[in-house]
Design an enzyme around this catalytic site. Structure first.
Site, mmCIF file in Angstrom:
data_model
loop_
_atom_site.group_PDB
_atom_site.id
_atom_site.type_symbol
_atom_site.label_atom_id
_atom_site.label_comp_id
_atom_site.label_asym_id
_atom_site.label_seq_id
_atom_site.Cartn_x
_atom_site.Cartn_y
_atom_site.Cartn_z
ATOM 1 N N GLY A 196 36.868 33.031 41.054
ATOM 2 C CA GLY A 196 37.298 32.445 42.156
ATOM 3 C C GLY A 196 36.178 32.644 43.507
ATOM 4 N N GLU A 254 33.574 30.177 42.974
ATOM 5 C CA GLU A 254 34.076 28.906 43.480
ATOM 6 C C GLU A 254 34.342 29.035 44.690
ATOM 7 O OE1 GLU A 254 36.625 27.794 39.316
ATOM 8 O OE2 GLU A 254 37.315 29.355 40.874
ATOM 9 N N ALA A 288 39.435 35.749 41.762
ATOM 10 C CA ALA A 288 41.128 35.912 41.888
ATOM 11 C C ALA A 288 41.219 37.378 41.533
ATOM 12 C CB ALA A 288 41.786 34.934 41.281
ATOM 13 N N GLU A 292 35.983 33.803 33.652
ATOM 14 C CA GLU A 292 37.260 33.747 33.359
ATOM 15 C C GLU A 292 37.491 33.613 31.694
ATOM 16 O OE1 GLU A 292 35.548 32.168 35.475
ATOM 17 O OE2 GLU A 292 36.861 31.712 37.259
HETATM 18 N N1 CO8 Z 1 41.152 41.260 40.668
HETATM 19 C C1 CO8 Z 1 41.577 42.317 40.913
HETATM 20 N N2 CO8 Z 1 41.065 43.571 41.392
HETATM 21 C C2 CO8 Z 1 39.705 43.369 40.851
HETATM 22 C C3 CO8 Z 1 39.040 42.507 40.625
HETATM 23 C C4 CO8 Z 1 39.655 41.089 40.569
HETATM 24 N N3 CO8 Z 1 39.101 39.988 40.058
HETATM 25 N N4 CO8 Z 1 37.641 42.894 40.571
HETATM 26 C C5 CO8 Z 1 37.524 44.101 40.958
HETATM 27 N N5 CO8 Z 1 38.799 44.591 41.160
HETATM 28 C C6 CO8 Z 1 39.155 46.088 41.433
HETATM 29 C C7 CO8 Z 1 38.983 46.905 40.124
HETATM 30 O O1 CO8 Z 1 40.155 46.871 39.547
HETATM 31 C C8 CO8 Z 1 38.867 48.245 40.963
HETATM 32 O O2 CO8 Z 1 40.142 48.804 41.184
HETATM 33 P P1 CO8 Z 1 40.494 50.140 41.395
HETATM 34 O O3 CO8 Z 1 39.314 51.152 42.182
HETATM 35 O O4 CO8 Z 1 41.822 50.015 41.876
HETATM 36 O O5 CO8 Z 1 40.350 50.635 39.756
HETATM 37 C C9 CO8 Z 1 37.755 47.901 42.063
HETATM 38 O O6 CO8 Z 1 38.095 46.508 42.360
HETATM 39 C C10 CO8 Z 1 36.477 48.311 41.903
HETATM 40 O O7 CO8 Z 1 36.099 47.451 40.628
HETATM 41 P P2 CO8 Z 1 35.315 48.278 39.608
HETATM 42 O O8 CO8 Z 1 35.665 49.692 39.384
HETATM 43 O O9 CO8 Z 1 35.519 47.298 38.275
HETATM 44 O O10 CO8 Z 1 33.834 47.957 39.889
HETATM 45 P P3 CO8 Z 1 32.337 47.990 38.868
HETATM 46 O O11 CO8 Z 1 31.255 48.093 39.774
HETATM 47 O O12 CO8 Z 1 32.744 48.987 37.886
HETATM 48 O O13 CO8 Z 1 32.452 46.373 38.400
HETATM 49 C C11 CO8 Z 1 32.864 44.019 38.231
HETATM 50 C C12 CO8 Z 1 32.439 45.363 39.140
HETATM 51 C C13 CO8 Z 1 31.848 43.859 36.993
HETATM 52 C C14 CO8 Z 1 32.860 42.782 39.305
HETATM 53 C C15 CO8 Z 1 34.389 44.241 37.938
HETATM 54 O O14 CO8 Z 1 35.015 44.655 38.808
HETATM 55 C C16 CO8 Z 1 35.025 43.061 37.261
HETATM 56 O O15 CO8 Z 1 34.641 42.521 36.118
HETATM 57 N N6 CO8 Z 1 35.820 42.310 38.131
HETATM 58 C C17 CO8 Z 1 36.478 41.199 37.392
HETATM 59 C C18 CO8 Z 1 35.703 39.984 37.563
HETATM 60 C C19 CO8 Z 1 36.585 38.945 36.926
HETATM 61 O O16 CO8 Z 1 36.922 38.629 35.951
HETATM 62 N N7 CO8 Z 1 36.515 37.704 37.908
HETATM 63 C C20 CO8 Z 1 37.245 36.509 37.675
HETATM 64 C C21 CO8 Z 1 38.659 36.562 37.965
HETATM 65 S S1 CO8 Z 1 39.768 35.110 37.256
HETATM 66 C C22 CO8 Z 1 39.440 33.871 38.436
HETATM 67 O O17 CO8 Z 1 38.588 34.101 39.501
HETATM 68 C C23 CO8 Z 1 40.090 32.738 38.354
HETATM 69 C C24 CO8 Z 1 39.911 31.835 39.398
HETATM 70 C C25 CO8 Z 1 40.888 30.626 39.659
HETATM 71 C C26 CO8 Z 1 41.153 30.398 40.721
HETATM 72 C C27 CO8 Z 1 42.267 31.494 41.301
HETATM 73 C C28 CO8 Z 1 43.578 31.408 41.153
HETATM 74 C C29 CO8 Z 1 44.498 32.359 41.943
#
Ligand code: CO8
Length: 262
Positions: free
Chosen positions: A113, A116, A69, A136
């Site tokens: 998400g 999921e 998400a 999460e």
């Molecule tokens: N949300 C928003 N932006 C994101 C997300 C995300 N989940 N994941 C990546 N991005 C963005 C980054 O901020 C980045 O943006 P920018 O270039 O503007 O800085 C761009 O995508 C590229 O990402 P990275 O530079 O971080 O890429 P890497 O290759 O270094 O890393 C990862 C990849 C490991 C996937 C890393 O991006 C990461 O850890 N992302 C977050 C993963 C995460 O925590 N997911 C869980 C989110 S919580 C959730 O899903 C709850 C679900 C519940 C239902 C939903 C309710 C609405």
């Protein structure tokens, strides 16, 4: 456009088509927001209602199926806001309403998400670069769209606890061994494999496909005796379809069947 939508032909005479949905927020690794989930839900329901469509493939990019998400969207939420707006439940459950088969073709990250959504599909074909996880916990929250419920059903309690409590990712090999994904294929073959699976389904009776999905899902909702009864009733019911006569007749006549989905 947060998703791209297309249809593709099945193989064989009179074959139905299948829907192809690509998650498309490449700059945010397909992070899921309300707009994307609304568009995904609408596309899934439209394919489900379309008599010419047998099944659906949902895929992302090579780098990410969906990295979860959208954290930027969620960060400012408070409880009243999240509750009132139905964060997650408003448009995140639509996938459950779809009665036709949905394949998730996953490459790259399927996190939070994103994992999921993949689990909400009927089966997952994973590219060898796929990574699954429920991170999460690292954000101070818990999975909110089925992660604590579908993951243990798929991989068992120990691995589900491990993934959700440590936030670690598992690769495609581990995900296949654990039963989360049905098969792992080289990244370059992912779409072709999903095409092949969808094309096979397009050649079958839509009634039988939908009944299969309904019955397998019943296994996760009902005690065994009830589930077996449910299966037996639908099994009997399909003998009232012309597709059953055609499928068995074609086998006996050593020819290809021509299902009419009736
Ligand atoms: N949300 C928003 N932006 C994101 C997300 C995300 N989940 N994941 C990546 N991005 C963005 C980054 O901020 C980045 O943006 P920018 O270039 O503007 O800085 C761009 O995508 C590229 O990402 P990275 O530079 O971080 O890429 P890497 O290759 O270094 O890393 C990862 C990849 C490991 C996937 C890393 O991006 C990461 O850890 N992302 C977050 C993963 C995460 O925590 N997911 C869980 C989110 S919580 C959730 O899903 C709850 C679900 C519940 C239902 C939903 C309710 C609405």
């Amino acid at each position: 456009e947060t998703i791209l939508v297309d249809t593709r032909p099945g193989t064989g005479e009179n074959a139905l088509r299948y829907g192809w949905i690509t998650l498309n927020r490449p700059k945010a690794l397909n992070a899921l927001n309300d707009t994307l989930m609304d568009e995904l839900g609408a596309a899934l329901l439209a394919f489900d209602a379309d008599d010419g469509i047998a099944c659906i493939v949902v895929t992302g990019s090579e780098k990410a199926f969906a990295a979860g998400a959208d954290i930027a969207m969620m960060q400012p939420f408070d409880f009243p806001n999240a509750y009132r707006k139905g964060l997650i439940s408003r448009n995140w459950d639509t996938i459950r309403q779809v009665r036709k088969p949905i394949i998730a073709a996953v490459s790259g990250f399927a996190l939070g998400g994103g994992c999921e959504v993949a689990m909400g599909c009927d089966f997952i074909i994973a590219a060898d670069n796929a990574k699954f996880g429920q991170p999460e916990i690292k954000l101070g929250i818990i999975p909110g769209a089925g992660g604590t419920q579908r993951l243990p059903r798929a991989v068992g309690k120990s691995k589900a606890m491990d993934l959700a409590l440590t936030g670690r990712m598992m690769d495609a090999v581990e995900a296949e061994r654990a039963g989360l994904v049905s098969r792992v294929v080289p990244l370059a073959d992912l779409h072709a494999e999903a095409d092949k699976a969808a094309q096979a389904m397009c050649g079958y009776s839509l009634l039988a496909l939908m009944a299969t999905k309904e019955c397998v899902n019943r296994a996760y909702e009902a005690p065994l005796t009830e589930g077996l009864l449910f299966e037996r009733r639908l099994f009997h019911a399909l003998f009232s379809s012309s597709d059953q006569k055609e499928g068995m007749g074609a086998f006996l006549e050593k020819r290809a069947p021509h299902f009419t989905h009736r």
